[in-house]
Design a protein around this motif. Structure first.
Motif, mmCIF file in Angstrom:
data_model
loop_
_atom_site.group_PDB
_atom_site.id
_atom_site.type_symbol
_atom_site.label_atom_id
_atom_site.label_comp_id
_atom_site.label_asym_id
_atom_site.label_seq_id
_atom_site.Cartn_x
_atom_site.Cartn_y
_atom_site.Cartn_z
ATOM 1 N N ARG A 171 0.925 -1.119 -0.028
ATOM 2 C CA ARG A 171 0.053 -0.038 -0.080
ATOM 3 C C ARG A 171 0.792 1.167 -0.107
ATOM 4 O O ARG A 171 1.763 1.294 0.979
ATOM 5 C CB ARG A 171 -1.088 -0.148 1.308
ATOM 6 N N LEU A 172 0.791 2.161 -0.901
ATOM 7 C CA LEU A 172 1.682 3.133 -1.289
ATOM 8 C C LEU A 172 1.074 4.512 -1.469
ATOM 9 O O LEU A 172 -0.021 4.398 -2.103
ATOM 10 C CB LEU A 172 2.558 2.495 -2.488
ATOM 11 N N LYS A 173 1.825 5.605 -1.256
ATOM 12 C CA LYS A 173 1.222 6.803 -2.116
ATOM 13 C C LYS A 173 2.659 7.163 -2.766
ATOM 14 O O LYS A 173 3.609 7.383 -2.056
ATOM 15 C CB LYS A 173 0.975 7.751 -1.059
ATOM 16 N N VAL A 174 2.523 7.216 -4.023
ATOM 17 C CA VAL A 174 3.632 7.673 -4.881
ATOM 18 C C VAL A 174 4.066 9.171 -5.021
ATOM 19 O O VAL A 174 3.071 10.016 -4.447
ATOM 20 C CB VAL A 174 3.370 7.303 -6.414
ATOM 21 N N PRO A 175 5.147 9.735 -5.358
ATOM 22 C CA PRO A 175 5.686 10.990 -5.604
ATOM 23 C C PRO A 175 4.973 11.519 -6.954
ATOM 24 O O PRO A 175 4.326 10.701 -7.427
ATOM 25 C CB PRO A 175 7.004 10.992 -5.271
#
Length: 414
Positions: free
Chosen positions: A134-138
């Motif tokens: 589970r990620l939030k990308v730049p």
């Protein structure tokens, strides 16, 4: 993939551990008989809990250092917690900065950026299963975050013979799209086999966390974003080239800056940028050896008709025969799986008599099941039980959902 795509090969600093890695955890495909059936289990999990500023768990991850000429990336990957640190709120933050505090040297001269890259080589490998982050990308031109895997034999056979499974890649000039790709001998670099997934309505992946996953089984890899399946690949997609994905792989997380595919940062790119990781998890829900028969009325087995893994294949009762069509795994995520796919209520129905089928795992409520101590298998969305149609135990009896009655045709031994 439409965009040019080049290798994300390991830095030289990692190759020294790969001989050791080949001896560590993770079942090797085809090396010995399948193990006895065992319940599905989480085999790797990191929720990144810890004090703000601390480094990642060294028992799970190693930090790579150096530059990467293979892709013409611009960053220098630093050690320790300099560019990869916990935030104290259950996240790992990988930060890309426009800086060079220690006069790092890159392939093009004095490095212009720093970032971080982590992997589990020598610490954790696995063959098959559910792999997710589970990620939030730049955001911004030149940003290139990725969650991916490499074959554990890379130190012996090299890349691309090792195989590479890209669970998620994003390049900054495509803020609404991520890519999933396979690389192997004869289909590497820009010739990788894959597809993209685009958020609706112009949403950007950098705006929120999203869950990126593959469900990996013998001879198949299936990609999803937030439970939405967007591609499945098998040896049939390779045009006769070698499938190299039935063996142990290890995990990699990194944030690159620049390179052939994303292009370099420009005047619009704001630094620092962050790849924020909420969790990484791997389970054995699709692993060989975790499957088992589910028996019901008349001692018959829950069976995929014709051992056909196509979407929409009927699920039925049939004489138990120990084939893969009758090997089911009950996942920690509430799914029941066989042949790399999920037991699914047709069209998400909730009415009595709605049939069940095999379908790509997609995270929907139609694929969630609860196995009770009373031997019921219940679909919570419908609040109904898995049921043998017509109270019949004949071969080929279609399975359905029905109001739970406690009758024998709704009792299952898992």
């Amino acid at each position: 993939m439409d965009s040019p795509r080049f290798s994300r090969r390991l830095l030289l600093s990692v190759l020294s551990v790969l001989t050791l890695a080949s001896l560590t955890t993770g079942p090797a495909s085809g090396s010995e008989p399948a193990p006895a059936a065992a319940p599905a289990a989480v085999t790797f999990a990191d929720d990144f809990d810890g004090p703000a500023g601390s480094a990642v768990d060294g028992g799970k991850w190693q930090i790579e250092t150096g530059d990467n000429v293979n892709n013409h990336e611009r960053q220098y990957y630093t050690a320790g917690n300099r560019n990869a640190a916990l935030d104290g709120q259950g996240h790992l933050v990988i930060t890309a900065r426009r800086e060079n505090p220690d006069n790092y040297q890159c392939w093009y001269g004095r490095c212009e950026y720093t970032a971080a890259r982590l992997n589990t080589a020598g610490k954790f490998t696995q063959t098959y299963g559910h792999v997710e982050a589970r990620l939030k990308v730049p955001r911004g031109q030149g940003m290139w975050p990725a969650f991916w895997m490499l074959g554990n034999d890379i130190g012996q056979v090299g890349w691309p013979n090792s195989g590479e499974i890209d669970v998620m890649e994003n390049v900054g000039f495509e803020p609404s799209t991520v890519h999933g790709t396979l690389h192997g001998p004869g289909y590497s670099g820009s010739g990788g086999i894959g597809a993209g997934y685009t958020l609706p309505g112009g949403q950007a992946f950098a705006d929120a966390f999203h869950t990126f996953a593959v469900d990996w089984a013998p001879d198949s890899v299936t990609w999803s974003v937030d439970g939405n399946v967007y591609q499945r690949r098998t040896p049939a997609d390779l045009g006769g080239k070698q499938w190299v994905f039935n063996k142990p792989f290890f995990l990699i997380l990194n944030l690159a800056v620049g390179g052939y595919w994303p292009g370099d940062p420009d005047g619009s790119t704001v630094f620092p940028q962050q790849l924020v990781v909420d969790h990484v998890r791997v389970s054995t829900s699709d692993s060989p050896g975790t499957g088992r028969a589910i028996t019901g009325l008349g001692g018959k087995c829950v069976d995929v008709a014709g051992a056909n893994s196509a979407n929409g294949t009927a699920v039925q009762l049939y004489d138990c025969n120990s084939t893969a069509a009758q090997q089911w795994s009950v996942g920690t995520d509430g799914t029941i799986r066989a042949l790399g796919k999920c037991l699914d209520v047709t069209s998400g129905g909730t009415a009595d008599g709605t049939t069940v089928q095999l379908w790509d795992c997609n995270g929907s409520a139609a694929q969630r099941w609860s196995v009770s101590a009373a031997h019921d298998i219940v679909n919570p969305q419908a609040n109904k039980c898995l049921d043998a149609t017509g109270n019949s135990s004949a071969n080929g009896t279609r399975l359905q959902i029905w109001t739970c009655t406690g009758a024998a045709n709704q009792k299952w031994t898992v």
